[in-house]
Scaffold this motif. Sequence first.
Motif, PDB file in Angstrom:
ATOM      1  N   ALA A 366      24.560  -7.799 -15.033  1.00  0.00           N
ATOM      2  CA  ALA A 366      24.142  -8.626 -13.903  1.00  0.00           C
ATOM      3  C   ALA A 366      23.197  -7.860 -12.986  1.00  0.00           C
ATOM      4  CB  ALA A 366      25.361  -9.092 -13.119  1.00  0.00           C
ATOM      5  N   ALA A 367      23.451  -6.566 -12.795  1.00  0.00           N
ATOM      6  CA  ALA A 367      22.585  -5.762 -11.936  1.00  0.00           C
ATOM      7  C   ALA A 367      21.169  -5.698 -12.489  1.00  0.00           C
ATOM      8  CB  ALA A 367      23.156  -4.354 -11.791  1.00  0.00           C
ATOM      9  N   GLU A 368      21.050  -5.680 -13.809  1.00  0.00           N
ATOM     10  CA  GLU A 368      19.722  -5.584 -14.423  1.00  0.00           C
ATOM     11  C   GLU A 368      19.033  -6.935 -14.551  1.00  0.00           C
ATOM     12  OE1 GLU A 368      20.616  -1.503 -16.953  1.00  0.00           O
ATOM     13  OE2 GLU A 368      20.769  -3.444 -17.957  1.00  0.00           O
ATOM     14  N   LEU A 369      19.695  -7.984 -14.094  1.00  0.00           N
ATOM     15  CA  LEU A 369      19.022  -9.279 -13.980  1.00  0.00           C
ATOM     16  C   LEU A 369      18.027  -9.272 -12.836  1.00  0.00           C
ATOM     17  CD1 LEU A 369      21.926 -11.836 -14.451  1.00  0.00           C
ATOM     18  CD2 LEU A 369      20.040 -11.427 -15.989  1.00  0.00           C
ATOM     19  N   VAL A 370      18.206  -8.351 -11.901  1.00  0.00           N
ATOM     20  CA  VAL A 370      17.396  -8.319 -10.689  1.00  0.00           C
ATOM     21  C   VAL A 370      16.081  -7.614 -10.992  1.00  0.00           C
ATOM     22  CG1 VAL A 370      17.382  -7.757  -8.242  1.00  0.00           C
ATOM     23  CG2 VAL A 370      19.551  -8.193  -9.398  1.00  0.00           C
ATOM     24  N   ALA A 371      15.192  -8.334 -11.668  1.00  0.00           N
ATOM     25  CA  ALA A 371      13.823  -7.867 -11.933  1.00  0.00           C
ATOM     26  C   ALA A 371      13.781  -6.513 -12.623  1.00  0.00           C
ATOM     27  CB  ALA A 371      13.023  -7.816 -10.629  1.00  0.00           C
ATOM     28  N   ALA A 372      14.693  -6.241 -13.542  1.00  0.00           N
ATOM     29  CA  ALA A 372      14.671  -4.975 -14.265  1.00  0.00           C
ATOM     30  C   ALA A 372      13.678  -5.055 -15.417  1.00  0.00           C
ATOM     31  CB  ALA A 372      16.063  -4.641 -14.789  1.00  0.00           C
ATOM     32  N   GLY A 377      21.200  -4.455 -20.174  1.00  0.00           N
ATOM     33  CA  GLY A 377      21.385  -5.796 -19.640  1.00  0.00           C
ATOM     34  C   GLY A 377      20.115  -6.612 -19.701  1.00  0.00           C
ATOM     35  N   MET A 378      18.974  -5.980 -19.402  1.00  0.00           N
ATOM     36  CA  MET A 378      17.689  -6.676 -19.487  1.00  0.00           C
ATOM     37  C   MET A 378      17.429  -7.127 -20.917  1.00  0.00           C
ATOM     38  SD  MET A 378      14.303  -6.550 -20.462  1.00  0.00           S
ATOM     39  CE  MET A 378      14.101  -4.828 -20.895  1.00  0.00           C
TER      40      MET A 378
END
Length: 424
Positions: A366-372, A377-378
């Motif tokens: 979920a953390a890497e959903l933020v424009a990673a 995760g991406m």
Amino acid sequence: MTGILILLVYVAIFAISFLVVRFLVHKTTTDYTALKTVTFGDESAVKANRIASVVSVVTIFLIWGSFTGSSWVPGFVHAPGPFAGETSFVYTIETEDGQKDDATVFVRVADFGEETEKFEVDPGDGIAKNDAVGMPASRSTTIIFDKNDEVTRKDGAKVVAIDGVAIGAEGEIQTPAGRFTLTGKGAISFSPPKGLQMEPIWLPPPEAVVSRVVEIASEGYRDSTLAKHLGYSLFRVIAGFLFGALLGIPLGYAMGLSNWFRGWFEPIVEFMRPVPPLALIPLVIIWFGIGETGKIILLFLASLWIMAISARAGVSGVNISKVHAAYSLGASKYQIMRYVIVPNSLPEIFTGARVAMGVCWGTVVAAELVAATEGAGMMIMVASKFQLTDIVLMGIILIGVIGFGIDILMRKAENWLVPWKGRS
């Protein structure tokens, strides 16, 4: 239906393996330590049965391969696959004036990974004409039977039977060719036998996932190698966990040692503990942006409350008789803290650290959903948008393997740093 069958197969293998090990292996072993009465907390407590661990992993692999038709699994354990090849069925139409006629639909079903092909057949004589249809395995298709008939549905014609079995607008019939229903407009909906194997788009076989690992490790994915993706995820998880531990452990000690600190911080900790980290993503974006800082802070919050609660529980669980004994021997408050409270609270802290690390790994996607632009995760999220299930499964497995490896290292560190765990 397939999912229920997989669960039943797993339960059956578990039960059979348990009985075999219980009544054959244990009856012939000379390891009498395993027969001791369990006393939790010392070296005779319940430990993982290695035979069970190996059988469990092998069972999961065999079930995975069996229900995906894997070439890595012997053919005799393969679940029945979907029908692929050529088949046909005869439909009967009836016109408004009561005339009936039969025609044959020839179907070519392409196996998984094969392209469907169009072909033609002799339409034959009569008001109903033969048709040819190509379709993929394990799917349904709608057959517009009257596109070449002399009398169409607009003229009042309708299908009244399939392979001699009567069918109506609300009914469903099963013949050796497959399952048939009529759509709301009277067309034929046909599903050949689907078997029990899952389509690669839902669950690819093991060899497809391994080939993806090799491919991405050598060629990369989204302009980054596999090592770089995993490295970024590992860095974020470790950084978030360490910051959470650096603040959470002292906070937990303070709450365990001071009624003022406990009264002050307990409402905050107990309020935030059940809040899932995913719910904090919008707030993290608003406050810290979409850069690397936001991702690490999200993981920091995921581990902070777990570490605080584990440290508090560790302090609260210290045997008060040990504290009294130390005081009676003239120990100072610093010595009580250094030689009694900290050593006896470390087991709880290590347990909390293992839980926190697992939560961080679960949150990193979920953390890497933020424009990673990098990270496991991406990879998973981008691949899911294009239904690249093999990459999704590869990312999940790698995250699990790395997380399991970290857990093993933490257990080894705990055994080395806290050898007194479970002892009085």
